[in-house]
Design a protein around this motif. Structure first.
Motif, PDB file in Angstrom:
ATOM      1  N   GLU A  55      -3.867   6.345   2.075  1.00  0.00           N
ATOM      2  CA  GLU A  55      -3.040   4.963   1.561  1.00  0.00           C
ATOM      3  C   GLU A  55      -4.321   4.187   0.680  1.00  0.00           C
ATOM      4  O   GLU A  55      -5.118   4.072   1.101  1.00  0.00           O
ATOM      5  CB  GLU A  55      -2.979   4.189   2.942  1.00  0.00           C
ATOM      6  N   PRO A  60      -3.767   0.595  -2.468  1.00  0.00           N
ATOM      7  CA  PRO A  60      -3.123  -0.400  -3.131  1.00  0.00           C
ATOM      8  C   PRO A  60      -2.210   0.262  -4.185  1.00  0.00           C
ATOM      9  O   PRO A  60      -2.730   0.948  -4.719  1.00  0.00           O
ATOM     10  CB  PRO A  60      -4.148  -1.507  -3.619  1.00  0.00           C
ATOM     11  N   LYS A  83       0.970  -1.142   0.018  1.00  0.00           N
ATOM     12  CA  LYS A  83      -0.021  -0.139   0.166  1.00  0.00           C
ATOM     13  C   LYS A  83       0.656   1.110  -0.198  1.00  0.00           C
ATOM     14  O   LYS A  83       1.938   1.340   0.664  1.00  0.00           O
ATOM     15  CB  LYS A  83      -0.972   0.113   1.050  1.00  0.00           C
ATOM     16  N   HIS A 100       2.165 -12.304  -4.555  1.00  0.00           N
ATOM     17  CA  HIS A 100       2.251 -10.992  -4.008  1.00  0.00           C
ATOM     18  C   HIS A 100       0.852 -10.744  -3.307  1.00  0.00           C
ATOM     19  O   HIS A 100      -0.106 -11.558  -3.246  1.00  0.00           O
ATOM     20  CB  HIS A 100       2.580  -9.989  -5.113  1.00  0.00           C
ATOM     21  N   ASN A 101       0.761  -9.647  -2.582  1.00  0.00           N
ATOM     22  CA  ASN A 101      -0.253  -9.050  -1.903  1.00  0.00           C
ATOM     23  C   ASN A 101      -0.755 -10.544  -0.878  1.00  0.00           C
ATOM     24  O   ASN A 101      -1.910 -10.868  -0.935  1.00  0.00           O
ATOM     25  CB  ASN A 101      -1.783  -8.937  -2.795  1.00  0.00           C
ATOM     26  N   GLN A 143      -3.612   0.354  -7.658  1.00  0.00           N
ATOM     27  CA  GLN A 143      -4.726   1.552  -7.877  1.00  0.00           C
ATOM     28  C   GLN A 143      -4.044   2.778  -8.082  1.00  0.00           C
ATOM     29  O   GLN A 143      -4.286   3.800  -8.698  1.00  0.00           O
ATOM     30  CB  GLN A 143      -5.671   1.438  -6.669  1.00  0.00           C
ATOM     31  N   ASP A 180       5.555   4.331   0.435  1.00  0.00           N
ATOM     32  CA  ASP A 180       5.058   3.116   1.077  1.00  0.00           C
ATOM     33  C   ASP A 180       5.131   3.176   2.372  1.00  0.00           C
ATOM     34  O   ASP A 180       5.376   4.173   3.154  1.00  0.00           O
ATOM     35  CB  ASP A 180       5.710   1.945   0.409  1.00  0.00           C
TER      36      ASP A 180
END
Length: 220
Positions: free
Chosen positions: A23, A25, A2, A72-73, A28, A49
């Motif tokens: 904040e 992602p 994020k 990831h994520n 986005q 970040d």
């Protein structure tokens, strides 16, 4: 990952000011940043970040392209159970992640007769999750780690001291594995009700049910 977006906005008459977003992602954020740049009025667009590291738009594009085909994520749930009557433990972990545009869930449990307390079982369950991340070739990423153990979460966060020798040993072992993988952990304490998947896996391990399961998460 994020990020926040920071940019300088310039009016047609030349006045400038700096804005910072909330904040969001990273993917986005990149969409917003590229759209702002197309207006011609946003200058010096950067991403910041959660570790206060700055990224240019070019760097963020490269990063997102690189991680797209890798896990990831990532979110790791863990839970450990200890049966005092038998001195046996059940460990459970659930890993959610994305890879190549799809979402996955990995469930894993394990049985142990070598641990001495519920707190040790909790630490061992988290370590089980980290071993699974290593097998997935996860490295150099921020990871959410979620559990309902106040002892483990607060000790690894540095909010509580680890005084018991066995727990210090587990905390060091986990820190070493995180460092080895280049993982930046973000610890989150939740209620037991919010950790039912990992809890169920730990209970099943205590009952002699071994589970290793990978599934794609399909949303309609």
């Amino acid at each position: 990952m994020k990020v926040c977006i920071e940019w300088i906005y310039k009016t047609p008459k030349g006045a400038e000011t700096t804005f910072r977003s909330g904040e969001m992602p990273a993917a986005q954020g990149l969409l917003f940043a590229e759209d702002m740049e197309r207006t011609g009025r946003a200058k010096h667009v950067i991403f910041i970040d959660s570790y206060n590291i700055t990224w240019t738009v070019k760097e963020m594009k490269a990063y997102l392209k690189e991680v797209e085909t890798e896990p990831h994520n990532i979110t790791v749930y863990f839970d450990g159970g200890f049966d005092r009557a038998t001195s046996q433990s059940g460990l459970g972990c659930v890993i959610y992640y994305e890879q190549s545009g799809k979402s996955y869930r990995l469930r894993k449990n394990a049985f142990s007769a070598e641990l001495k307390s519920n707190n040790e079982a909790e630490y061992a369950a988290l370590y089980l999750g980290l071993v699974e991340l290593e097998l997935l070739n996860v490295h150099h990423l921020p990871i959410r780690i979620i559990g309902d153990s106040q002892v483990v979460i607060n000790q690894l966060n540095g909010d509580w001291p680890a005084l018991e020798k066995d727990l210090v040993s587990w905390a060091d072992k986990i820190d070493e594995k995180l460092k080895e993988l280049g993982i930046k952990p973000e610890y989150e304490l939740v209620s037991r009700k919010s950790n039912t998947e990992a809890d169920r896996l730990a209970t099943q391990a205590l009952n002699g049910i071994d589970i290793t399961a990978m599934s794609e998460i399909v949303t309609e």
